[in-house]
Design a protein around this motif. Structure first.
Motif, PDB file in Angstrom:
ATOM      1  N   CYS A 358     -22.993  -8.653 -13.416  1.00 17.88           N
ATOM      2  CA  CYS A 358     -23.714  -7.871 -14.406  1.00 17.88           C
ATOM      3  C   CYS A 358     -25.004  -7.345 -13.768  1.00 17.88           C
ATOM      4  O   CYS A 358     -25.755  -8.105 -13.169  1.00 17.88           O
ATOM      5  CB  CYS A 358     -24.043  -8.771 -15.598  1.00 17.88           C
ATOM      6  SG  CYS A 358     -25.121  -7.997 -16.816  1.00 17.88           S
ATOM      7  N   CYS A 361     -28.221  -9.044 -15.884  1.00 16.09           N
ATOM      8  CA  CYS A 361     -28.608 -10.465 -15.793  1.00 16.09           C
ATOM      9  C   CYS A 361     -27.993 -11.186 -14.588  1.00 16.09           C
ATOM     10  O   CYS A 361     -28.354 -12.324 -14.299  1.00 16.09           O
ATOM     11  CB  CYS A 361     -28.222 -11.212 -17.073  1.00 16.09           C
ATOM     12  SG  CYS A 361     -26.462 -11.539 -17.216  1.00 16.09           S
ATOM     13  N   GLY A 380     -22.029  -6.977 -18.176  1.00 17.11           N
ATOM     14  CA  GLY A 380     -20.978  -7.786 -18.777  1.00 17.11           C
ATOM     15  C   GLY A 380     -20.956  -7.556 -20.279  1.00 17.11           C
ATOM     16  O   GLY A 380     -22.008  -7.526 -20.916  1.00 17.11           O
ATOM     17  N   CYS A 383     -22.207 -11.046 -21.801  1.00 19.14           N
ATOM     18  CA  CYS A 383     -23.563 -11.529 -21.531  1.00 19.14           C
ATOM     19  C   CYS A 383     -24.626 -10.526 -22.016  1.00 19.14           C
ATOM     20  O   CYS A 383     -25.635 -10.949 -22.576  1.00 19.14           O
ATOM     21  CB  CYS A 383     -23.748 -11.869 -20.047  1.00 19.14           C
ATOM     22  SG  CYS A 383     -23.460 -10.494 -18.919  1.00 19.14           S
ATOM     23  N   CYS A 384     -24.411  -9.251 -21.780  1.00 20.21           N
ATOM     24  CA  CYS A 384     -25.458  -8.290 -22.111  1.00 20.21           C
ATOM     25  C   CYS A 384     -24.988  -7.113 -22.964  1.00 20.21           C
ATOM     26  O   CYS A 384     -25.760  -6.181 -23.212  1.00 20.21           O
ATOM     27  CB  CYS A 384     -26.122  -7.768 -20.834  1.00 20.21           C
ATOM     28  SG  CYS A 384     -26.946  -9.079 -19.902  1.00 20.21           S
TER      29      CYS A 384
HETATM   30 ZN    ZN Z   1     -25.503  -9.733 -18.221  1.00 15.80          ZN
END
Ligand code: ZN
Length: 386
Positions: A358, A361, A380, A383-384
């Motif tokens: 990603c 992050c 991602g 995740c984000c």
């Molecule tokens: Zn991320």
């Protein structure tokens, strides 16, 4: 089991036998499930197949009269495996982007992103050896597991390439496909690669071996324990019988002493002799069991251990040199109504070579955290993503 392992099923056995016979230069004529095979005169084999009908069967007992079954664990297949393990026939194939479809990683395909266009540009060829190993783990008593396991080792960095091994199995199992011949490989490099592959298979099966060994040890312990109980019980029974018999002999003694007639006395003496012999037999059996109990059953222990001992066989039964192209895969992608492009290092038969993260992050992109885009950064989705 990784994806590059296949249990020794009927299908796998059939494939393997065909590949081995072909490597000997055999001509195979197929009539349904029956094959007649003609080997060249100079074929390097101890198999005698002239006039023999081979028949593919699920159960070795279930073939036409006189036909030789091709089935898991059939003696013929065992012989072919043994011979293949002695000789390890070596073939070669070439994977190019023309013959092998582009394979996208799950972190691209499992998410909100669509692949609109993919262009592969090969830069150079790499060489790997894919070896097929026959793995047998068994104990005399009960446990048996057999499989054919493919391992690919890249000759450049000596690393394992599991996805290349999977691609190889997919392709050789695809009836429709003709594979191009690739570069040959010299003996020394082949030997190194096979040694590396052997170690990889050992590592792959080590947990199964360990688990099986523990299970076999437990089974042996239980068996010894049952035997110990049985012997103790038998010894206790013998003690009771000895006591009863001693009582009876005592009674006969009294009868003899009290006998008023000669015949009664003679009968009594004969009876006592019989009982005494019986008692001696019981005592010697009792002593034998007592001494076994005291010494911890060394013979029985040995016999049980032997029966549960584990045999692990790992043998290369075929090897193939695979030339495969490496280069760049340029992708036109679409996500969230945005079109963007990315380029990844790629190898035919292996897939995208690098890990992707990603860009916000740094978490790795995976099937569970697949690629998407926000602004101009690929991130991602879990995740984000929103
Ligand atoms: Zn991320």
């Amino acid at each position: 089991m990784t994806d590059a392992a296949i249990p020794v099923t009927g299908r796998a056995v059939e494939r393997f036998v065909e590949a081995y016979l072909t490597s000997l230069g055999a001509k195979i004529e197929k009539d349904g499930r029956q094959w007649s095979v003609v080997l060249p005169d100079d074929a390097d084999t101890d198999l005698e197949l002239d006039g023999t009908v081979l028949e593919i069967a699920d159960d070795p007992a279930d073939v036409e009269d006189g036909a030789v079954p091709i089935a898991p664990e059939s003696p013929f297949v065992e012989r072919v495996l043994d011979e293949a393990a002695d000789r390890t026939p070596v073939g070669s194939v070439s994977f190019t982007s023309d013959g092998v479809e582009i394979r996208f990683p799950p972190w691209i395909t499992d998410g909100p992103t669509d692949v609109e266009e993919a262009t592969f540009t090969p830069y150079y060829d790499r060489l790997a050896v894919c070896a097929l190993f026959h793995v047998g783990i068994e104990t005399v008593s009960e446990y048996q597991r057999e499989e054919l396991r493919a391992v690919a080792i890249d000759l450049n960095d000596e690393e394992e390439r599991p996805r290349l091994a999977e691609s190889y199995l997919d392709l050789v199992n695809d009836d429709q496909r003709e594979l191009n011949e690739g570069d040959r490989i010299d003996e020394a490099r082949l030997k190194d690669a096979l040694d590396g592959a052997h170690t990889a298979v050992e590592n792959d099966v080590s947990s199964v071996v360990l688990e099986t060994r523990e299970r076999a040890t437990r089974a042996a312990d239980i068996e010894l324990d049952e035997y110990r109980q049985f012997v103790r019980q038998r010894r206790d029974e013998l003690s009771d019988e000895i006591e009863n018999l001693s009582d009876r002999i005592e009674e006969v003694n009294e009868t003899i002493e009290a006998a008023s007639e000669q015949q009664e006395r003679v009968d009594g003496l004969r009876k006592r002799k019989e009982l005494q012999m019986e008692l001696d037999d019981l005592r010697s059996e009792h002593d034998e069991l007592s001494s076994q109990i005291e010494t911890g059953f060394p013979e029985k222990r040995h016999e049980i251990r032997e029966r549960h001992a584990l045999t692990v066989r790992i043998r290369p039964v075929a090897a193939t040199a695979i030339s495969y192209e490496r280069g760049d895969l340029e992708l036109a992608l679409q996500s969230n109504s945005t079109t963007f492009s990315r380029t990844y290092g790629y190898a035919v038969g292996v897939g995208v070579m690098e890990d992707a993260n990603c860009e916000r992050c740094g978490k790795p992109l995976t099937a569970e955290n697949p690629l998407t885009i926000t602004g101009n950064r690929t991130i991602g989705a879990s995740c984000c993503g929103e």
